[in-house]
Motif scaffolding. Structure first.
Motif, PDB file in Angstrom:
ATOM      1  N   ARG A  48      30.317  34.154-129.265  1.00  0.00           N
ATOM      2  CA  ARG A  48      31.284  34.841-128.407  1.00  0.00           C
ATOM      3  C   ARG A  48      31.913  33.899-127.393  1.00  0.00           C
ATOM      4  NH1 ARG A  48      27.816  40.390-127.226  1.00  0.00           N
ATOM      5  NH2 ARG A  48      28.526  41.554-129.078  1.00  0.00           N
ATOM      6  N   ARG A  49      31.206  32.858-127.027  1.00  0.00           N
ATOM      7  CA  ARG A  49      31.722  31.915-126.024  1.00  0.00           C
ATOM      8  C   ARG A  49      32.465  30.735-126.653  1.00  0.00           C
ATOM      9  NH1 ARG A  49      26.427  32.407-123.790  1.00  0.00           N
ATOM     10  NH2 ARG A  49      26.020  30.206-124.280  1.00  0.00           N
ATOM     11  N   SER A  82      37.408  36.691-124.679  1.00  0.00           N
ATOM     12  CA  SER A  82      36.809  35.454-124.192  1.00  0.00           C
ATOM     13  C   SER A  82      37.815  34.311-124.320  1.00  0.00           C
ATOM     14  CB  SER A  82      35.548  35.135-125.003  1.00  0.00           C
ATOM     15  OG  SER A  82      34.931  33.958-124.529  1.00  0.00           O
ATOM     16  N   CYS A 114      44.118  35.393-125.484  1.00  0.00           N
ATOM     17  CA  CYS A 114      42.906  34.706-125.013  1.00  0.00           C
ATOM     18  C   CYS A 114      43.239  33.389-124.310  1.00  0.00           C
ATOM     19  CB  CYS A 114      41.969  34.446-126.181  1.00  0.00           C
ATOM     20  SG  CYS A 114      41.238  35.924-126.892  1.00  0.00           S
TER      21      CYS A 114
END
Length: 375
Positions: A48-49, A82, A114
């Motif tokens: 996710r990061r 993110s 994003c």
């Protein structure tokens, strides 16, 4: 090691730092990186990061049609907003008969949402020989610094990047460009290469007052018109067979109204005025291309030019004109395919510069100019 980890039910990569694992994940295609989420909570958090996403076509392993659609929606749903630094997207059709690109457009919008700083969009390496994906005009982002477009259509009346306030690097390759203008106040590097198709009726105008580097070669169509570039440092321009700026009858101006010689502007040049502030110039062309020679009639002054490369397109008259209008030129490199002399008419023999060398060679321009002016 793997056997010991399996026996102890322990993650074999557990001792590696998050930074290293994130770096490894960034090189994986999006589908492979997403699959690591089933390994452990730590992997899901790492995924996710991720600040780099790659949707790259890889032969039979790339998800097909409906699977690609599910992958895109799943990724957007799980990853959220993110922040991204880099996103690489192969434009891929959603279904074969209609060749729609709904999910490719969705990915582009997602990358911009994003706050991606680098965006690469190119046609997937599938059965198409010509660009089939039309890049949307909504490429507007206050965070986008680098944009690479390859093998796609830019079918817009103008490509104005005024909404991309920090865009610095624009690279266009193998694209169909139908715009009459490319403009950006922040752009520093512009490359149009690898057989791009440019307009052949109206010249593409390039407005980049902050440009530092320009590369223009391997295109088909009329040579773009360059507006003033006061900060330009280096430029490489190559006019090859695809360029339409030559006369089909080799007369300079002919009776064929669709010939390239009739597309030259009457009251202004095309290239050299816009390049006049560069410190390093490569001016390459086939001998039949008249554009540089015609531009020199406007007597552009290259006040900052220190390094110049030319090939065999010029005559001695052209070379003398360039040298006289380049007061700080230090290095001149001539790439010639033969050792024939470039001669002036007999009445101007006193100004003759005799060149005997194989390609390429470099002249000490300051010494050459002293000898020439004293002759």
């Amino acid at each position: 090691m793997l056997e010991m980890a399996a026996a102890s039910d322990r993650d074999p990569f557990g001792d590696l730092p998050d930074e290293l694992l994130s770096r490894v994940l960034s090189f994986l295609p999006a589908e492979d990186a997403l699959q690591t989420c089933v390994l452990e909570t730590r992997w899901r958090d790492l995924w996710r990061r991720l600040t780099s996403l790659r949707f790259v076509f890889d032969g039979p392993t790339f998800p097909r049609y409906n699977r690609f659609k599910r992958l895109v929606k799943l990724l957007i749903c799980l990853r959220g907003n993110s922040p991204l630094i880099r996103c690489e997207i192969d434009a891929y059709p959603d279904d074969e008969p209609e060749n729609m690109f709904t999910n490719t457009r969705l990915l582009i919008d997602y990358a911009l949402a994003c706050e991606a700083e680098e965006l690469i969009v190119r046609a997937a390496d599938i059965q198409y020989d010509l660009p089939v994906f039309d890049v949307p005009l909504s490429l507007i982002s206050q965070h986008l610094k680098t944009l690479h477009l390859e093998g796609v259509n830019l079918d817009h009346s103008a490509l104005k990047f005024s909404g991309c306030l920090v865009l610095e690097d624009l690279r266009i390759q193998l694209c169909n460009i139908r715009a009459c203008e490319i403009s950006s106040m922040s752009l520093k590097c512009l490359c149009i290469t690898n057989y791009c198709s440019l307009p052949d009726i109206v010249r593409l105008r390039i407005c980049g007052p902050s440009l530092i580097s320009l590369q223009l070669e391997d295109f088909e169509g009329l040579t773009p018109f360059l507006e003033n570039m006061p900060l330009l440092e280096t430029a490489h321009v190559n006019l090859e067979d695809g360029c339409h700026d030559h006369c089909r009858s080799n007369q300079g101006v002919c009776d064929n109204i669709v010939c390239g010689c009739h597309a030259y502007p009457v009251k202004e040049g095309v290239l050299l005025n816009g390049l006049s502030n560069a410190a390093k110039l490569d001016l390459i062309a086939l001998p039949k291309m008249f554009l540089y020679r015609w531009d020199l009639k406007w007597c552009p002054v290259f006040g900052k030019l220190k390094t110049l490369l030319l090939n065999e397109w010029f005559t001695t008259v052209d070379l003398v004109c360039i040298l006289r209008h380049s007061p700080v030129l230090e290095i001149l490199t001539l790439q010639l395919d033969n050792t024939e002399e470039q001669q002036e008419p007999k009445k101007q023999k006193r100004n003759h510069l005799c060149v005997h060398a194989l390609s390429p060679f470099t002249l000490n321009v300051k010494r050459l100019m002293r000898e020439f002016l004293q002759s």
